[in-house]
Design a protein around this motif. Sequence first.
Motif, PDB file in Angstrom:
ATOM      1  N   PHE A 212      -5.919  -2.706   7.107  1.00 40.00           N
ATOM      2  CA  PHE A 212      -5.689  -1.407   7.748  1.00 40.00           C
ATOM      3  C   PHE A 212      -4.827  -1.569   8.998  1.00 40.00           C
ATOM      4  O   PHE A 212      -3.890  -0.803   9.238  1.00 40.00           O
ATOM      5  CB  PHE A 212      -7.021  -0.754   8.131  1.00 40.00           C
ATOM      6  N   ALA A 213      -5.153  -2.566   9.799  1.00 42.56           N
ATOM      7  CA  ALA A 213      -4.423  -2.756  11.056  1.00 42.56           C
ATOM      8  C   ALA A 213      -2.971  -3.130  10.778  1.00 42.56           C
ATOM      9  O   ALA A 213      -2.056  -2.668  11.466  1.00 42.56           O
ATOM     10  CB  ALA A 213      -5.102  -3.829  11.902  1.00 42.56           C
ATOM     11  N   CYS A 214      -2.751  -3.944   9.753  1.00 44.90           N
ATOM     12  CA  CYS A 214      -1.382  -4.332   9.418  1.00 44.90           C
ATOM     13  C   CYS A 214      -0.594  -3.120   8.932  1.00 44.90           C
ATOM     14  O   CYS A 214       0.570  -2.948   9.274  1.00 44.90           O
ATOM     15  CB  CYS A 214      -1.369  -5.416   8.343  1.00 44.90           C
TER      16      CYS A 214
ATOM     17  N   MET B 222       4.062   1.842  12.135  1.00 42.75           N
ATOM     18  CA  MET B 222       4.527   2.184  13.482  1.00 42.75           C
ATOM     19  C   MET B 222       5.941   1.647  13.706  1.00 42.75           C
ATOM     20  O   MET B 222       6.842   2.384  14.106  1.00 42.75           O
ATOM     21  CB  MET B 222       3.554   1.508  14.446  1.00 42.75           C
ATOM     22  N   VAL B 223       6.133   0.360  13.457  1.00 41.52           N
ATOM     23  CA  VAL B 223       7.426  -0.264  13.730  1.00 41.52           C
ATOM     24  C   VAL B 223       8.491   0.312  12.786  1.00 41.52           C
ATOM     25  O   VAL B 223       9.602   0.640  13.208  1.00 41.52           O
ATOM     26  CB  VAL B 223       7.339  -1.802  13.560  1.00 41.52           C
ATOM     27  N   TYR B 224       8.109   0.459  11.513  1.00 41.37           N
ATOM     28  CA  TYR B 224       9.091   0.923  10.530  1.00 41.37           C
ATOM     29  C   TYR B 224       9.590   2.312  10.887  1.00 41.37           C
ATOM     30  O   TYR B 224      10.795   2.570  10.936  1.00 41.37           O
ATOM     31  CB  TYR B 224       8.463   0.918   9.137  1.00 41.37           C
ATOM     32  N   ASN B 225       8.669   3.218  11.162  1.00 39.68           N
ATOM     33  CA  ASN B 225       9.085   4.581  11.496  1.00 39.68           C
ATOM     34  C   ASN B 225       9.902   4.620  12.763  1.00 39.68           C
ATOM     35  O   ASN B 225      10.906   5.318  12.853  1.00 39.68           O
ATOM     36  CB  ASN B 225       7.863   5.485  11.624  1.00 39.68           C
ATOM     37  N   ASN B 226       9.464   3.862  13.734  1.00 38.47           N
ATOM     38  CA  ASN B 226      10.186   3.849  15.000  1.00 38.47           C
ATOM     39  C   ASN B 226      11.619   3.379  14.796  1.00 38.47           C
ATOM     40  O   ASN B 226      12.566   3.973  15.314  1.00 38.47           O
ATOM     41  CB  ASN B 226       9.457   2.925  15.973  1.00 38.47           C
TER      42      ASN B 226
ATOM     43  N   ALA C 289      -0.129  -0.943  20.157  1.00 38.81           N
ATOM     44  CA  ALA C 289      -1.249  -1.556  20.874  1.00 38.81           C
ATOM     45  C   ALA C 289      -2.546  -1.275  20.120  1.00 38.81           C
ATOM     46  O   ALA C 289      -3.411  -2.140  20.006  1.00 38.81           O
ATOM     47  CB  ALA C 289      -1.332  -1.015  22.294  1.00 38.81           C
ATOM     48  N   ALA C 290      -2.646  -0.059  19.556  1.00 40.32           N
ATOM     49  CA  ALA C 290      -3.863   0.281  18.806  1.00 40.32           C
ATOM     50  C   ALA C 290      -4.027  -0.649  17.614  1.00 40.32           C
ATOM     51  O   ALA C 290      -5.136  -1.082  17.302  1.00 40.32           O
ATOM     52  CB  ALA C 290      -3.813   1.733  18.341  1.00 40.32           C
ATOM     53  N   SER C 291      -2.891  -0.976  16.950  1.00 36.95           N
ATOM     54  CA  SER C 291      -3.053  -1.861  15.796  1.00 36.95           C
ATOM     55  C   SER C 291      -3.414  -3.277  16.242  1.00 36.95           C
ATOM     56  O   SER C 291      -4.205  -3.950  15.584  1.00 36.95           O
ATOM     57  CB  SER C 291      -1.819  -1.841  14.889  1.00 36.95           C
TER      58      SER C 291
END
Lengths: 789, 235
Positions: A667-669, A675-679, A443-445
């Motif tokens: 930066f946002a990307c 986020m998605v990759y690590n998750n 959500a932050a991104s």
Amino acid sequence: MVIAPLDRKLLRDLWRLRGQALAIALIVASGVSVLVMSLSAMQALSDSSAAYYERYRFGDVFASLKRAPLRLREELEALDGVQFADLRVVQYAILDMETVRAPVMGRLVSLPRSGDPVLNGVVLRSGRLPDPLRPFEVVVGEPFAEAHGLGPGDRFAALLNGRRQMLEVAGVGLSPEFVYAIGPGALMPDATHYGIIWIGRDALAAAYGLEGAFNDVSLALRPGHPASAVLPALDELLASYGGIGAYGREDQPSHWFLSNEIEQLRTLATILPAIFLGVAAFLTNMVLARLVFIERSEIGLLKAFGYSRGSVIRHYAKLVLVLSCIGLLIGWATGFWLGHWMTGVYGQLFRFPELIFAPHPNVYLLSALVSVGTSLIGVLGAARYAGGLPPAEAMRPPAPPVFRHSRWTPARLVAWLDQPTRIIFRQVLRKPMRSLFTSLGLAASVALLVISLQWMDALDYMLEQFFVDQQRQDATIGFVEAKPLRVVQEAGRLPGVLAVEPVRVVAARFEAGHRSRREALIGMPADAGLTVLRDRDDRRVRVPEAGILMSDMLADVLGVGVGDQVRIQVLEGRRRVLELPVAAVFRTSIGMSAYMNLDELNRVLGEAHTTSMLQLAVDPDHIESLLARLKQLGAIGSVTLKSAATDMFDQTIGETMLVMVFFYLAFACTMAFGMVYNNMRIALSERGRELATLRVLGFTPAEVSYMLFGEAALLILIALPLGCLGGLGLALLMAASFETELFRVPVAISAATYGWAVLIALGAAVPSILLVQRRLSRLDMIGVLKTRE
Amino acid sequence: MPKPAVLCGRALTRVYQTGTVTIQALRGVDVELFQGELVVLVGASGSGKSTLLNILGGLDRPTSGEVLFQGRPLGATEAEITRFRRDHVGFVFQFYNLIASLTAEENVALVTEIARDPLTPAAALELVGLGDRLRAFPSELSGGEQQRVAIARAIAKQPDILLCDEPTGALDSATGVRVLKALEQVNRELGTTTALITHNRSIESMADRVLRFADGRIESVIENATRVAPEALQW
């Protein structure tokens, strides 16, 4: 050099986790680079201005007046706290530049007969100061000289009090007084249409009938004497000479813009890095917790061999340290580069003899402290868990993850879901905090994407509201002195003029209770059509017969609303004091003005029907001939073209903003991807066994992917609306902290902006899905199933 | 009249290449599994029995040779092999590999939802003696219970073949017997062809046939005249 075995393990762990580690490092880098960029640009501005102000004696107090004799100097310098006074003649005049079709406005500032001014010194960039024997030699401001290609020896014409006079350029200069050289009524510097001209005082005084007199004063104060203590006495002294209110350095337009910019950089340096570094800390925590979990038996072994709790904690802390240091280095490099670029952009807006970009070591130190510190906080839990594992327990395989029937999941809903979907929901609910933080990070991104993209909306909205809806005139003419109203008819006969409306602007101090504010009071005809004002409900409001129509920004500053009484002290002419009610409030994003009925204003001022400005609607086909005609009219002090202002806005702000938006998008990307990759990598690591089982049971690769990516999709789905809301919140927060007395950044996020933010965030998630999908397709079914986890 | 062969392997070899090391796991194995029989595969570690089971079940592919299911080759594409596993084969492993986030009943339903003619999850669990543990999550079940859920999950789709790789390897003897009983009952009542790998020689006596493996080959085949009931096994 011998590397300790544990450090070797660390390096190999890092290599194995390189994808995830890099994603985190890049998020740290984003935060650090925004921090370094804003702090270093801020430092460049504040250091350069401090040095400049001191070296060229920038004044502490400023005041304009109608006319006072030079002998008033003694009284001025006798005021408590005043060190010395610089008395000048300052006038606006129309310049006829061959390079520009429109009349150009010049601010003519007198120079002493010999030598440099006592205050507000002129920095010669080329050429020399005017020769006292050649009265019409001038020094021109550097931006103006650049815009018109002027250099020593060049000549141009000016209308000095109605008389056309050729001026010759002796030198090109800058002054701390005009770091941000903004013309009256303009929104930003426009060197093409506004320039500073320094000219010998004798010639200027003679042209305007001010021999032996002055109409502008700057004061230097003794150390320890605040401007606020001097202003009332100065106002009182100048009142009988037509003083229109003195102001301190903080209200001096150039300095005011500069310090506002520095303030905005400070905000930027706080909000954005905090978001990035917070997200990085969470990801570090998540990745490390998984690593520790996988390495439980190794940790047990290490401890069984006699490694202490501290050395285990140190080992994992080191891993994070390396990771955040990689991010830090990348962030420093990008931040330095961005800061340098941004300082360059500022160099175009704020003119210094030298804008020094030399970030202090403390900028780097602070960013290191903040980024490494937050990463270490992120790692605290996992490292302490690792350190605390008893060796025997650590070497036993972990108990199967515990799931229980939840009271919160309604049985009927569960029955309705197929098993794969139940798996997805139970995974999300089993670690609610992790799911929540993952969604919040995403959500932050999205919020960052919204906030980066919405500046364009805000700008469009502001320009649309101000220039298209509110200010419908095409040109504004300002007179050197107030003129009788018959000039309206005269102006109506100028070529191409479709409509003319008079405007009277007087300086005034507005007071309500203990709050006060120096602002323009504008008289406008009741039936004005070229200025359209609207209230907060978007209904048109007209100038009332009695009372004032106040901008919402001024109403907020004074803390008044409709019906409240305001005390207005006019700072010109007979300095009347008016007690008037606020008849209505209009909404605006630019400026803090207040309007009243023109006839009423003239009546209470006790003056005949006069006007100080004319607003014109012009036929676009005849604009050229109108401009050519205006260049020859003597009594005109200024001509402002709306098109010039909007072009300038688009050019300068638009370009800069595009570059900034690009970086924030990047930066946002990075954040969305990380986020998605690590998750998903962690989900794959945790659930590899389960997914292999499903493949064995005959589920197709697509069905298995559904179970893995379904979880990510669900978290993303939750994140998207949260992110849009967060973006709105951030926009409101930033608008509030960016709000100045001249601009109120509107929050007017368009649906398309939300749509783009969502699409870009989804787009950034795609590569991580593809990368993980590749790993999923290589899943070793037999290997996974035949070993204990 | 001999029963028809459900699954058959012809001249199967399997070579693993790990780094510079070449391992010949199967060296030309011919094998047939007949309708409804219970076959036990025994042999030392690395003798090739698990490799054979994996190849027969479509989890691995032979380096050479072919596998025929009901007289037809298994198929070459990943999709065909997945289809084969989905419709015809049930697996049981030493480690139960249950989905931790699903209850016993749901773990079974995972399979019945995608099967053509399944038992109900409750019936499958009833068959392995867990009719009263439907709503328990894996973390709430004992090892033996978890393995029986795994068996119920494997048989619920009424597979043609049930392949079990050391299903009792992680269990104590009493629990092991319960699990074997469940397998035997499924084999008897549903007529599911069952192949079972074990290191435990006492289990051999419950089989119709015993295939003894050594060095990547079937060394001998023993046919038991009678099958001993699991309750009578001792180890």
